[in-house]
Design a protein around this motif. Structure first.
Motif, PDB file in Angstrom:
ATOM      1  N   THR A  78       7.275  -3.319   0.612  1.00 43.18           N
ATOM      2  CA  THR A  78       7.970  -2.113   1.028  1.00 43.18           C
ATOM      3  C   THR A  78       9.282  -2.538   1.648  1.00 43.18           C
ATOM      4  OG1 THR A  78       7.006  -2.184   3.207  1.00 43.18           O
ATOM      5  CG2 THR A  78       5.808  -0.934   1.555  1.00 43.18           C
ATOM      6  N   ARG A  79      10.189  -1.610   1.731  1.00 40.28           N
ATOM      7  CA  ARG A  79      11.408  -1.908   2.471  1.00 40.28           C
ATOM      8  C   ARG A  79      11.052  -2.074   3.942  1.00 40.28           C
ATOM      9  NH1 ARG A  79      15.723   2.397  -0.149  1.00 40.28           N
ATOM     10  NH2 ARG A  79      15.724   1.500  -2.255  1.00 40.28           N
ATOM     11  N   PRO A  80      11.598  -3.098   4.613  1.00 40.06           N
ATOM     12  CA  PRO A  80      11.255  -3.308   6.022  1.00 40.06           C
ATOM     13  C   PRO A  80      11.643  -2.097   6.856  1.00 40.06           C
ATOM     14  CG  PRO A  80      12.342  -5.227   5.102  1.00 40.06           C
ATOM     15  CD  PRO A  80      12.468  -4.135   4.087  1.00 40.06           C
ATOM     16  N   ALA A  81      10.671  -1.297   7.197  1.00 42.91           N
ATOM     17  CA  ALA A  81      10.915  -0.090   7.983  1.00 42.91           C
ATOM     18  C   ALA A  81       9.997  -0.091   9.181  1.00 42.91           C
ATOM     19  CB  ALA A  81      10.657   1.150   7.128  1.00 42.91           C
ATOM     20  N   ALA A  82      10.258   0.800  10.099  1.00 36.66           N
ATOM     21  CA  ALA A  82       9.409   0.888  11.283  1.00 36.66           C
ATOM     22  C   ALA A  82       8.009   1.317  10.873  1.00 36.66           C
ATOM     23  CB  ALA A  82       9.997   1.903  12.259  1.00 36.66           C
ATOM     24  N   PRO A  83       6.979   0.707  11.463  1.00 36.13           N
ATOM     25  CA  PRO A  83       5.616   1.114  11.153  1.00 36.13           C
ATOM     26  C   PRO A  83       5.405   2.581  11.498  1.00 36.13           C
ATOM     27  CG  PRO A  83       5.651  -0.948  12.372  1.00 36.13           C
ATOM     28  CD  PRO A  83       7.035  -0.399  12.401  1.00 36.13           C
ATOM     29  N   PRO A  84       4.489   3.254  10.793  1.00 33.85           N
ATOM     30  CA  PRO A  84       4.258   4.673  11.041  1.00 33.85           C
ATOM     31  C   PRO A  84       3.592   4.927  12.372  1.00 33.85           C
ATOM     32  CG  PRO A  84       2.640   3.814   9.517  1.00 33.85           C
ATOM     33  CD  PRO A  84       3.634   2.710   9.751  1.00 33.85           C
ATOM     34  N   ASN A  85       3.710   6.157  12.826  1.00 35.15           N
ATOM     35  CA  ASN A  85       3.003   6.638  14.018  1.00 35.15           C
ATOM     36  C   ASN A  85       3.333   5.845  15.273  1.00 35.15           C
ATOM     37  OD1 ASN A  85       1.693   8.437  12.292  1.00 35.15           O
ATOM     38  ND2 ASN A  85       0.041   6.991  11.899  1.00 35.15           N
ATOM     39  N   GLY A  86       4.496   5.196  15.293  1.00 35.83           N
ATOM     40  CA  GLY A  86       4.903   4.481  16.485  1.00 35.83           C
ATOM     41  C   GLY A  86       4.165   3.178  16.714  1.00 35.83           C
ATOM     42  N   THR A  87       3.313   2.750  15.797  1.00 31.63           N
ATOM     43  CA  THR A  87       2.605   1.494  15.982  1.00 31.63           C
ATOM     44  C   THR A  87       3.540   0.330  15.670  1.00 31.63           C
ATOM     45  OG1 THR A  87       1.807   1.550  13.712  1.00 31.63           O
ATOM     46  CG2 THR A  87       0.393   2.509  15.399  1.00 31.63           C
ATOM     47  N   ARG A  88       3.069  -0.885  15.917  1.00 30.70           N
ATOM     48  CA  ARG A  88       3.915  -2.043  15.730  1.00 30.70           C
ATOM     49  C   ARG A  88       3.360  -2.923  14.617  1.00 30.70           C
ATOM     50  NH1 ARG A  88       3.952  -4.399  21.569  1.00 30.70           N
ATOM     51  NH2 ARG A  88       1.809  -3.730  21.452  1.00 30.70           N
ATOM     52  N   THR A  89       4.107  -3.949  14.285  1.00 32.43           N
ATOM     53  CA  THR A  89       3.807  -4.757  13.113  1.00 32.43           C
ATOM     54  C   THR A  89       2.436  -5.419  13.198  1.00 32.43           C
ATOM     55  OG1 THR A  89       6.159  -5.200  12.871  1.00 32.43           O
ATOM     56  CG2 THR A  89       4.649  -6.641  11.687  1.00 32.43           C
ATOM     57  N   VAL A  90       1.762  -5.470  12.051  1.00 33.43           N
ATOM     58  CA  VAL A  90       0.496  -6.181  11.897  1.00 33.43           C
ATOM     59  C   VAL A  90       0.714  -7.315  10.907  1.00 33.43           C
ATOM     60  CG1 VAL A  90      -1.917  -6.014  11.160  1.00 33.43           C
ATOM     61  CG2 VAL A  90      -0.844  -4.110  12.384  1.00 33.43           C
ATOM     62  N   LEU A  91       0.178  -8.489  11.216  1.00 28.81           N
ATOM     63  CA  LEU A  91       0.273  -9.648  10.339  1.00 28.81           C
ATOM     64  C   LEU A  91      -1.123  -9.995   9.840  1.00 28.81           C
ATOM     65  CD1 LEU A  91       1.936 -11.980   9.120  1.00 28.81           C
ATOM     66  CD2 LEU A  91       1.616 -13.217  11.254  1.00 28.81           C
ATOM     67  N   LEU A  92      -1.297 -10.052   8.531  1.00 28.08           N
ATOM     68  CA  LEU A  92      -2.575 -10.406   7.910  1.00 28.08           C
ATOM     69  C   LEU A  92      -2.465 -11.827   7.378  1.00 28.08           C
ATOM     70  CD1 LEU A  92      -5.400  -9.735   6.755  1.00 28.08           C
ATOM     71  CD2 LEU A  92      -4.235  -8.726   4.775  1.00 28.08           C
ATOM     72  N   ALA A  93      -3.273 -12.740   7.902  1.00 24.08           N
ATOM     73  CA  ALA A  93      -3.218 -14.151   7.513  1.00 24.08           C
ATOM     74  C   ALA A  93      -4.506 -14.545   6.812  1.00 24.08           C
ATOM     75  CB  ALA A  93      -3.000 -15.038   8.743  1.00 24.08           C
ATOM     76  N   ASP A  94      -4.382 -15.197   5.666  1.00 23.65           N
ATOM     77  CA  ASP A  94      -5.545 -15.644   4.893  1.00 23.65           C
ATOM     78  C   ASP A  94      -5.790 -17.122   5.183  1.00 23.65           C
ATOM     79  OD1 ASP A  94      -7.515 -16.217   3.091  1.00 23.65           O
ATOM     80  OD2 ASP A  94      -6.535 -15.256   1.382  1.00 23.65           O
ATOM     81  N   ALA A  95      -6.776 -17.400   6.049  1.00 26.20           N
ATOM     82  CA  ALA A  95      -7.096 -18.772   6.430  1.00 26.20           C
ATOM     83  C   ALA A  95      -8.422 -19.242   5.842  1.00 26.20           C
ATOM     84  CB  ALA A  95      -7.139 -18.891   7.959  1.00 26.20           C
ATOM     85  N   ASP A  96      -8.891 -18.577   4.809  1.00 23.37           N
ATOM     86  CA  ASP A  96     -10.136 -18.974   4.139  1.00 23.37           C
ATOM     87  C   ASP A  96      -9.835 -20.145   3.216  1.00 23.37           C
ATOM     88  OD1 ASP A  96     -12.481 -19.259   2.725  1.00 23.37           O
ATOM     89  OD2 ASP A  96     -12.764 -17.113   2.386  1.00 23.37           O
ATOM     90  N   THR A  97     -10.356 -21.318   3.546  1.00 21.79           N
ATOM     91  CA  THR A  97     -10.083 -22.513   2.749  1.00 21.79           C
ATOM     92  C   THR A  97     -11.095 -22.730   1.641  1.00 21.79           C
ATOM     93  OG1 THR A  97     -11.291 -23.870   4.356  1.00 21.79           O
ATOM     94  CG2 THR A  97      -8.912 -23.677   4.660  1.00 21.79           C
TER      95      THR A  97
END
Length: 427
Positions: free
Chosen positions: A178-197
């Motif tokens: 998505t275009r880097p825009a403000a998260p909806p509903n006033g929430t802040r950024t979430v980072l999803l990291a895949d650390a399954d080896t």
């Protein structure tokens, strides 16, 4: 060091002239002994692990010096003093985990650093997003072997924390973004990291076509002491509104690219970049090197153990069937006995709750079984929704995009609310 004990120093400085000056300065000091002049990193590590010193003086340009090497020196009980020069600035050396950074030729501060009289240094911090003055929260999503739904839980939890709605996201380039825009509903950024080896699958689950593992790239930068927030953001593109993704390794054989020492720094930087970091972990907790004669062998499950140790909340996922429940009960025991401390509160999630696999009144039976055999009275249940989850899997999307009325989605939204209750300083 303020007491009268003698400091034994191991010196490993690449430039001969700089090394001679450092040895001369240290050798002339009372209660300071230069125990060994090491020609290379391997010799320094061997001497440190043999107990030959209490402090190490290293040059920033020493070949092979990285965060893992510094962690080994500190694990052997040494105070690590690094010499700064143009090729190895203080920021990089601090990022490696060195205790003190001293400029070349600064004899007074070198002696103070070796004795422990100089203050420790902290890695420099780049310009940070506005997190309201609070560090972000790390959530580790873990579960025993057997595909109990760890990845689905991690993805849906991240989407729920970000408040992802039903609007379809744009697809551009190699990645769905998505275009880097403000998260909806006033929430802040979430980072999803895949650390399954073992079976990394966030990339395919979200329909991403880029095979470059973002987490491994971030770990490499951390290992060299150059990972900052801007670099981490470059490796974690925005894939859903308000959700960045650090993709996992493309093959299980690449697990050595995720050393625990480097991931410790990655997770620190994640706190600076995002309000919430959701880490999809592998299922195995065994510390492999305990089974080997070479106790310094790479740690096969270091990524999972690092995430669990860093976590502020651990979401433990199990399957709602007889085999899955048995594995969940044993998995909770394994988590309690993990080789690293896991002090974070735990939320137990049971996926795919259905009468056909458990019997009548499946929810009640699941709760009773966990209370009886695992002593868990607080369980979050996710109902089975094969139609909604299959549609999301087929489209490479989250439930909020293709099945907003899914009962499973409602359960994951409830899980996000429970996580927020456990972390009152969060969003």
């Amino acid at each position: 060091m303020s007491d009268e004990r003698t400091v034994t120093v191991l010196v490993a400085v690449h430039a001969p002239g700089v090394e001679a000056d450092a040895v001369t300065v240290l050798g002339a000091q009372p209660r300071v002994t230069v125990a060994r002049r090491c020609a290379e990193l391997a010799e320094l590590l061997a001497a440190a692990e043999a107990g030959a010193g209490t402090a190490a003086v290293v040059s920033g340009d020493l070949p092979g010096l990285d965060r893992e090497a510094v962690a080994r020196l500190r694990g052997a009980g040494l105070r690590v003093v690094a010499l700064e020069d143009r090729a190895a600035p203080a920021g990089r050396l601090a990022g490696l985990g060195c205790d003190v950074v001293v400029a070349e030729g600064d004899a007074e501060n070198l002696v103070a650093a070796v004795r422990g009289d100089a203050p420790e240094v902290a890695a420099p911090v780049a310009a940070l997003p506005d997190l309201g003055g609070r560090p972000g929260t790390i959530i580790a999503v873990w579960g025993p072997v057997g595909s109990p739904g760890r990845t689905t839980t991690a993805i849906e939890l991240a989407a729920a924390l970000a408040g992802v709605g039903t609007a379809a996201t744009r697809r551009t380039g190699l990645l769905r973004r998505t275009r880097p825009a403000a998260p909806p509903n006033g929430t802040r950024t979430v980072l999803l990291a895949d650390a399954d080896t073992y079976a990394s699958s966030v990339t395919s689950r979200l329909g991403l076509l880029d095979d470059a593992p973002g987490l491994a790239a971030a770990a490499r930068a951390a290992g060299q002491g150059v990972l900052d927030v801007v670099t981490l953001a470059g490796h974690s593109p925005v894939v859903l509104p308000g959700v960045r993704v650090l993709t996992g390794i493309t093959r299980a054989s690449r697990w050595p690219e995720l050393p625990a020492a480097s991931l410790d720094m990655v997770f620190q930087r994640c706190r600076e970049l995002a309000a919430w970091t959701v880490v999809d972990c592998g299922p195995v907790l065994e510390t492999d090197e305990l089974l080997m004669y070479d106790t310094r062998a790479p740690q096969r499950n270091g990524a999972t153990l690092s995430a669990l140790q860093a976590a502020d909340v651990v979401v433990v996922v199990g399957g709602a069937d007889p085999v899955g429940m048995q594995r969940l009960v044993r998995g909770l025991e394994d988590l309690r006995d993990a080789a690293v401390p896991v002090p974070a509160p735990r939320l137990v999630v049971v996926n795919r709750v259905r009468d056909s696999a458990v019997g009548r009144r499946a929810e009640s039976q699941v709760r009773d079984a966990l209370a009886r055999y695992a002593g868990v009275d607080d369980v979050h249940l996710v109902p089975d929704d094969p139609a909604g989850l299959d549609a999301a899997l087929l489209a490479g999307r989250v439930l909020a995009e293709c099945a907003p009325g899914s009962p499973a989605r409602a359960a994951f939204v409830g899980l996000a609310s429970r996580v927020r209750e456990l972390v009152p300083a969060g969003v």
